[in-house]
Design an enzyme around this catalytic site. Structure first.
Site, PDB file in Angstrom:
ATOM      1  N   CYS B  61     -39.736  23.507 -33.875  1.00 27.13           N
ATOM      2  CA  CYS B  61     -40.196  22.392 -33.050  1.00 27.13           C
ATOM      3  C   CYS B  61     -40.844  22.872 -31.753  1.00 27.13           C
ATOM      4  CB  CYS B  61     -39.057  21.417 -32.772  1.00 27.13           C
ATOM      5  SG  CYS B  61     -37.574  22.206 -32.206  1.00 27.13           S
ATOM      6  N   ALA B 205     -22.843  12.067 -23.944  1.00 23.63           N
ATOM      7  CA  ALA B 205     -21.489  12.032 -24.504  1.00 23.63           C
ATOM      8  C   ALA B 205     -21.537  12.169 -26.017  1.00 23.63           C
ATOM      9  CB  ALA B 205     -20.805  10.734 -24.104  1.00 23.63           C
TER      10      ALA B 205
END
Lengths: 271, 432
Positions: B61, B205
């Protein structure tokens, strides 16, 4: 042979120190190898001495310190195999070296006890179990110190020199506990064989000699530690402190009592 | 180019072209990125091109690169550009300004740096070496690599391994979620089977939870103000959802808590943890507080076997790691430079004259050593006889190397001199 063993321990301690600072795997590997080499030489020396005289070489400070170094080496190699905590060598190698060098520094005096004392089976069992137990508890103390260093780094959020180099709290705690269980079991056996031996020689189990009293105190500290862990789940910081305290008391029992108080063990540490 | 040709004659060179996150924006990178199938086709196509002798393709990527060995490097680069432009339907002019072209030592240095993760967006990240290896296996399976790229890639892997083992470049975490994992591992060691509680939701998170799952964490609980949202998240992580009221109960079991809610008051208070700490039997508990304002009472950090890290603490971990990484990168660059010098040395040897010389001198050394050894053991020989034996040794040398020399010279008239030379060098073990 003595000097070869000493050099092996020295090389191992140096290699482990280099490993501590530079974190190069090859230092750690050579430290481990040297340590193993030292242990082999040491074992051979002990066996040869035992065969020559017919009993374990523990009749003065020179020899007891030597045996202490050997016990540390044996216990470290066992723990290293089991836990693969490489950094522990940083503690164990200098400790073995220290005990060994100290042993070389004190004169090798002739035995003061009748030969029957040294050749008795209970005497042999007593000495070996006590020393292995003490070596394991020395490792527990080391694991405790490393635990406190690492726990402090994490808690205070100051990740310095030791944070990177030390393994996880869990591993240190686990290794400390294993050492204590092994050490405590050996210590218990050592005390029992000691009592039996006392009964055999002096026809009483206990004579309230300072050595016996202090041994009892050290044993109690470790008994409390194990009890608290099993029942109350005392782990981590408190357990580490207790392991260090226990070992300090144990060291005092081993040497302090002999040097500063009178009693029936003094002759084994005369110098 | 001409200086090189004067020294080594016209032979294959290593050339590399491509673009990466530093030279091209994501809009271009995503248009040129190739999947495995496309890579395989591209390898075949370029290999068949008359200007390209060996080829390796590398697409992630963050980068698309083509590494080639060719007699005429510039022609090979033009061919590669044209092929990619064709394949992706993007005119060359639109991405040409983002392209870099490296010849010889430059290309070698670039390959070493890429595989050692010195050229990565996050310096020291560990995935890149695996990606380079995959690319090489693809090329090798298509037999599109020859002596130059084979040697280069093996040196590249060796170099990357050296950098990793001799520097601390990959040691430290440089993203919030990695930093949290690093800390968790310093507390728990193995994360295998550790129970996780996620309070709230949020990109960082969730990323941290994914990292934990990657490390084989155990049960995952998700607590959310709206149970529906919690259930959705829990499904994603194959965990179970609980309500906020159930948190105190959950604290008895879980090992790692990641909190990221919009709440203005503490979601987990000191009292809450104090009450459960006894039933935890001394097991460590690690709170990761990603929320601002904070969700977890910092006083909890003072409880025994409890550790609280908030977002600023984690940032500090990262900053410290970046500083030490940069220092390690300097060391790594030195290792790469050593590797480049070594490889250039090998390349220099990989031409006709030095190879013939080295071969001759190797055989000669053997002959002289053996003759002298034999002579020293013989007594009663006249000087003339000794000289005759020495001459015999020399004659054997000349005859032994005659055919290999012819093999090299003739082979090098053909297109494949690097093959011939590397065979010759291997047979006579001239590179040690």
């Amino acid at each position: 042979m003595d000097i070869v063993t000493g050099l092996f321990y020295l090389a191992s301690a140096v290699a482990y120190m280099l490993y501590l600072f530079f974190q190069k795997e090859r230092f750690q590997e050579s430290g481990y190898l040297f340590f193993g080499g030292g242990f082999l030489c040491h074992t051979l020396t002990l066996i040869m001495a035992s065969i020559r005289t017919g009993y374990l070489p523990v009749h003065n400070l020179h020899e007891t310190l030597g045996l202490a170094a050997w016990a540390v080496a044996l216990v470290f190699l066992f723990l290293r195999q089991r836990y693969r905590i490489k950094i522990m060598g940083v503690y164990a190698a200098p400790l073995a070296l220290l005990a060994y060098v100290a042993a070389m520094q004190v004169p090798d005096l002739p035995p003061t006890q009748p030969e029957a004392v040294y050749t008795n089976f209970w005497f042999f069992a007593h000495v070996i179990t006590i020393f292995l137990g003490e070596a394991a508890l020395a490792m527990a103390c080391g694991a405790g110190i490393l635990y406190l260093l690492q726990e402090n780094a994490i808690k205070e959020k100051k990740r310095g020199f030791f944070y990177r180099r030390l393994p996880s709290l869990e591993q240190l705690d686990g290794m400390g506990y294993t050492s204590i269980v092994v050490g405590f079991s050996a210590l218990t056996l050592g005390l029992v064989t000691g009592l039996l031996y006392s009964k055999l020689i002096w026809h009483r189990f206990i004579s309230w000699d300072p050595k016996e009293v202090w041994s009892g105190i050290s044993w109690l500290i470790y008994a409390v530690l194990i009890h608290e862990r099993l029942v109350g789940g005392m782990r981590g910081r408190k357990a580490a402190w207790l392991a260090i305290t226990g070992f300090a008391v144990l060291l005092f029992t081993l040497f302090g009592v002999n040097f500063f108080m009178d009693g029936h063990h003094g002759e084994f540490t005369q110098f | 180019m001409s200086a090189w040709n004067e020294r080594y004659g016209v032979m294959r060179e290593i050339v590399l072209t491509g673009l990466n996150h530093k030279t091209a924006p994501v809009e271009i990178r995503e248009r040129l990125a190739m999947n495995r199938q496309e890579c395989m086709e591209a390898i075949d196509a370029l290999r068949a091109h008359p200007h390209v002798d060996e080829v390796l393709l590398f697409s992630t990527c963050n980068r698309v690169e083509v590494l080639m060995a060719a007699k005429d490097g510039d022609a090979a680069v033009t061919a590669a550009k044209a092929y990619i432009s064709d394949l992706k339907g993007l005119p060359v002019e639109q991405f040409e300004s983002s392209l870099y072209v490296h010849h010889r030592e430059e290309a070698v240095r670039h390959m070493f740096s890429v595989a050692s993760s010195l050229d990565s967006m996050v310096v020291g990240e560990p995935q890149i070496l695996g990606q380079v290896k995959d690319a090489y296996y693809l090329t090798a399976s298509k037999k599109a690599s020859g002596p130059l790229l084979n040697r280069l890639m093996h040196r590249t892997f060796h170099m990357a391994k050296r950098v990793r083992s001799e520097t601390g470049i990959g040691d430290s975490a440089v993203s919030i979620s990695y930093a949290a994992i690093e800390l968790a591992r310093k507390i728990f060691g193995d994360l295998d089977g550790r129970k996780i509680l996620l309070v709230g939701a949020g990109e960082m998170a969730e990323l941290a939870v994914e990292h934990l799952i990657h490390h084989h964490a155990g049960d995952i609980l998700v607590a959310n103000r709206t149970l529906e949202r919690g259930v959705k998240l829990a499904e994603r992580f194959h965990g179970s959802a609980i309500s906020l009221e159930e948190i105190p109960e959950a604290l008895k079991e879980v090992d790692i808590i990641i909190s990221s809610t919009g709440s203005t008051a503490y979601v987990i208070t000191n009292d809450m943890v104090k009450q459960v700490i006894k039933s935890r039997k001394g097991r460590s508990i690690f709170f990761i507080d990603i929320a601002v304002p904070r969700d977890i009472d910092p006083a909890i950090n003072r409880l025994s076997n409890a550790y609280v890290y908030d977002i600023d603490d984690l940032k500090e971990v990262i900053d410290g790691n970046i500083v030490s990484r940069n220092a390690e990168a300097v060391k790594a660059t030195r290792i790469v430079e050593e590797g480049v010098v070594g490889f250039s040395h090998w390349m220099e040897g990989l031409s006709t004259v030095p190879t013939i010389k080295a071969m001759r001198s190797k055989v000669e050394t053997i002959a002289v050593d053996e003759v002298e050894k034999t002579l020293s053991g013989l007594s009663g020989l006249s000087d003339a006889e000794r000289a005759a034996i020495r001459r015999m040794g020399q004659a054997i040398v000349t005859k032994v190397v005659h055919d290999p020399i012819r093999f090299i010279k003739e082979g090098c008239h053909n297109r494949d001199e690097s093959h011939v030379l590397s065979y010759a060098r291997s047979i006579f073990n001239l590179d040690e």
